[in-house]
Design an enzyme around this catalytic site. Structure first.
Site, PDB file in Angstrom:
ATOM      1  N   GLY A  38       3.654   1.531  -6.805  1.00 51.88           N
ATOM      2  CA  GLY A  38       4.419   2.147  -5.738  1.00 51.88           C
ATOM      3  C   GLY A  38       5.873   2.258  -6.113  1.00 51.88           C
ATOM      4  O   GLY A  38       6.281   1.939  -7.236  1.00 51.88           O
ATOM      5  N   GLY A  39       6.682   2.716  -5.179  1.00 53.31           N
ATOM      6  CA  GLY A  39       8.094   2.886  -5.459  1.00 53.31           C
ATOM      7  C   GLY A  39       8.830   1.584  -5.633  1.00 53.31           C
ATOM      8  O   GLY A  39       9.862   1.520  -6.303  1.00 53.31           O
ATOM      9  N   MET A  40       8.287   0.502  -5.038  1.00 47.94           N
ATOM     10  CA  MET A  40       8.983  -0.784  -5.075  1.00 47.94           C
ATOM     11  C   MET A  40       8.266  -1.834  -5.909  1.00 47.94           C
ATOM     12  O   MET A  40       8.887  -2.807  -6.338  1.00 47.94           O
ATOM     13  CB  MET A  40       9.149  -1.333  -3.648  1.00 47.94           C
ATOM     14  N   ALA A  41       6.947  -1.685  -6.112  1.00 50.05           N
ATOM     15  CA  ALA A  41       6.210  -2.765  -6.762  1.00 50.05           C
ATOM     16  C   ALA A  41       4.981  -2.227  -7.473  1.00 50.05           C
ATOM     17  O   ALA A  41       4.552  -1.093  -7.251  1.00 50.05           O
ATOM     18  CB  ALA A  41       5.800  -3.832  -5.727  1.00 50.05           C
ATOM     19  N   ASP A 167       4.389  -1.209  10.819  1.00 51.78           N
ATOM     20  CA  ASP A 167       4.023  -0.246   9.761  1.00 51.78           C
ATOM     21  C   ASP A 167       2.517  -0.001   9.780  1.00 51.78           C
ATOM     22  O   ASP A 167       1.886   0.093   8.731  1.00 51.78           O
ATOM     23  CB  ASP A 167       4.473  -0.758   8.398  1.00 51.78           C
TER      24      ASP A 167
END
Length: 571
Positions: A38-41, A167
């Site tokens: 993903g974008g973060m991890a 979320d």
């Protein structure tokens, strides 16, 4: 430094990636395969290498290196681990540990063999299918159970933690091959004692699944916000398409705040009316109407659908295997290749409770599609439908026209016979009026011996009305009046489907102006095809209410939005 967005729970299965070239160790774990990025991890499939009695296979989330030293991101990661590890429920992905390796944090979670609900939806949408009602209810019922457990969580002293997930989306519901669904990713969850606090004006979460109060800073975000998001999830599973969608982020937010939310029966999905009402209540923007708890929503779903209408886990598992069976088999082949020993791999699968899968024995694509069609119904039409049974208006109007002719002939025969009997009873009598109201004669077959003239009804009434044809127009809201080409028609009772008579020789493109009960207006150019009017261009344009009754279009500067295919877009 602004707080970076958290790493959303990635799809459980990504396209098959090659085995990792070297065995990578992170703390007491071996990383076997990359599951997703993903974008973060990054998320990896791993196993413990120190012989501890932990889960044989685990999912390991590692933030990207450039975020590992970000204090805000680290606080958020700590919160996620702390909150999720405290929730012990079969419908929540268990977070087992938070560790550091060479100064970088990583989270160890239970590995769920299956797919995210988002991935399942995409696969069905590619085949123009939607979720079977029983399967959708089972998935959402499981997710609601996990959500209620999170909402009700208390600390060691019995004080409620006040957790709000914030979320909820199809991406964060994992559906396993065991038929059980689990809630994951508490990265932006809210809690009363949370370390990391979201800035006042910062909106996090996936925009299309936000509750309206998440956008309006004057209102508080509560557990009811998660219920609204879960209502969107269920609506989309049954509709086979998105509820709120916009070309830009602002468009999506405006949709969430103001767009009409149609019931599922209005778009052609055949579900029990009571169940449709329950889903609509979960999607109410009025907090006094929306369900107060996830348990209340789940109970209402079961009561409205009936216990037998909530699917069994094996029915959910059948769908997951049909959609992702070949990719799961590929994943098992990758694990065998990494370990280099089939016997060790089979033992690992057995300890993890997974049935070993052979990629060479996967179903051909054609057979898989047949299975999907057997267990997933076609997605309902994009066209909005109204009325019991969701009829096709072309067929309805055609049948109605034919019955009108038949009934007209029958009425004429009955009236003719009654008139003949009446006149016969008064034969020879003198009328008191100089002009007869009517005269009648009964037609005689030309083959009769002495045929008589064939008189017809004559009347002194006005000439017959101009011939008309029926026009059906779906309006963007419930209207009390609709004007077609300058001719006003009052709708009683008010309705969102206008059935109008227009001159038979009228043009097939009409200017339609609808007036709502509150005086709001909407107008569009409508093209007529087979008796059904369809809005052209960007659809019906929403206009502010006018004090006058004039049907003239207001200046373009007064446009406040447009509606097309049931979705409102604001300028």
């Amino acid at each position: 430094m602004s707080t970076p967005p958290p790493a959303s729970a990635p799809p459980t299965f990504a396209p098959a990636s090659p085995p990792m070239p070297d065995r990578v160790k992170v703390g007491q774990y071996d990383l076997l395969l990359e599951l997703a990025s993903g974008g973060m991890a990054m998320v990896y499939l791993g196993r413990a290498n120190d012989g501890r009695a932990v889960a044989p296979l685990v999912a390991i989330k590692r933030p990207h290196r450039h975020l590992a030293s970000d204090k805000n991101f680290l606080a958020m990661l700590l919160d996620e681990a702390r909150l999720a590890s405290a929730i012990a429920h079969e419908n929540v992905v268990k977070v087992r540990e938070l560790h550091f390796h060479e100064g970088e944090p990583f989270i160890v979670m239970d590995y769920v063999e299956g797919a995210s609900l988002s991935d399942l939806r995409k696969e069905l949408a590619a085949s123009e299918r939607a979720f079977d009602l029983k399967v959708a209810l089972r998935i959402v019922r499981d997710a609601l159970a996990g959500l209620h457990a999170a909402h009700e969580l208390c600390d060691a002293d019995g004080k409620p933690l006040g957790i709000v997930h914030r979320d909820i989306s199809p991406h964060n519901i994992l559906v396993g091959t065991d038929g059980r669904s689990r809630l994951t990713d508490f990265g932006i969850a809210q809690a009363v004692d949370r370390v990391q606090v979201t800035k006042t004006q910062e909106v996090k979460g996936k925009l299309a699944y936000l509750a309206p109060e998440r956008i309006d800073r004057r209102r508080m975000c509560t557990r009811q916000s998660d219920i609204f998001s879960m209502g969107i999830v269920l609506w989309e599973c049954l509709a086979g398409r998105r509820l709120f969608r916009g070309d830009q982020a602002l468009d999506t937010l405006q949709e969430v705040m103001h767009a009409p939310i149609p019931k599922l029966r209005q778009i052609g999905r055949e579900i029990p009316p009571l169940l449709d009402d329950v889903i609509a209540r979960a999607l109410s923007r009025d907090l006094s109407v929306r369900f107060a708890t996830a348990l209340e929503f789940a109970t209402a779903l079961e009561d409205a659908a009936g216990q037998t209408s909530v699917g069994r886990p094996e029915q959910v598992a059948q769908l997951v295997v049909a959609l992702y069976g070949s990719r799961m088999a590929d994943r098992h082949e990758q694990v065998r290749a990494v370990l280099g020993d089939d016997a060790v791999a089979e033992q690992l699968f057995e300890e993890a409770g997974l049935r070993p899968k052979d990629g060479k024995k996967a179903l051909p694509a054609k057979n898989t599609l047949d299975v999907i069609r057997a267990i997933a119904p076609p997605a309902p039409s994009e066209r909005y439908l109204f009325g019991a049974g969701q009829p096709d208006f072309r067929q309805v109007e055609g049948r109605r026209a034919r019955w009108t002719v038949v009934l007209g002939i029958a009425a004429g025969v009955i009236l003719g016979a009654a008139g003949a009997l009446f006149l016969a009873s008064r034969s020879g009598a003198t009328t008191q009026s100089s002009a007869p109201l009517a005269s009648v004669s009964v037609p005689v077959s030309p083959s009769s011996p002495n045929p008589a003239p064939s008189p017809t009804w004559t009347s002194t009434a006005a000439a017959p009305a101009t011939p008309t044809r029926r026009l059906v127009v779906t309006l963007p809201f419930i209207a009390a009046r609709v004007t077609v080409d300058g001719v006003a028609h009052d709708l009683s009772p008010a309705t969102d489907v206008a059935k109008l008579d227009v001159p038979v020789d009228a043009r097939t493109t009409h200017r339609v102006v609808a007036t709502a009960l509150d005086g709001s207006l909407s107008e569009a150019d409508v093209r007529e095809e087979d008796g059904v009017g369809r809005a052209l261009g960007s659809g019906f344009v929403l206009l502010p209410a006018r004090a006058s009754s004039s049907t003239a279009s207001p200046p373009a500067t007064r446009k406040v939005g447009s509606v097309r295919n049931g979705f409102t877009k604001l300028p």
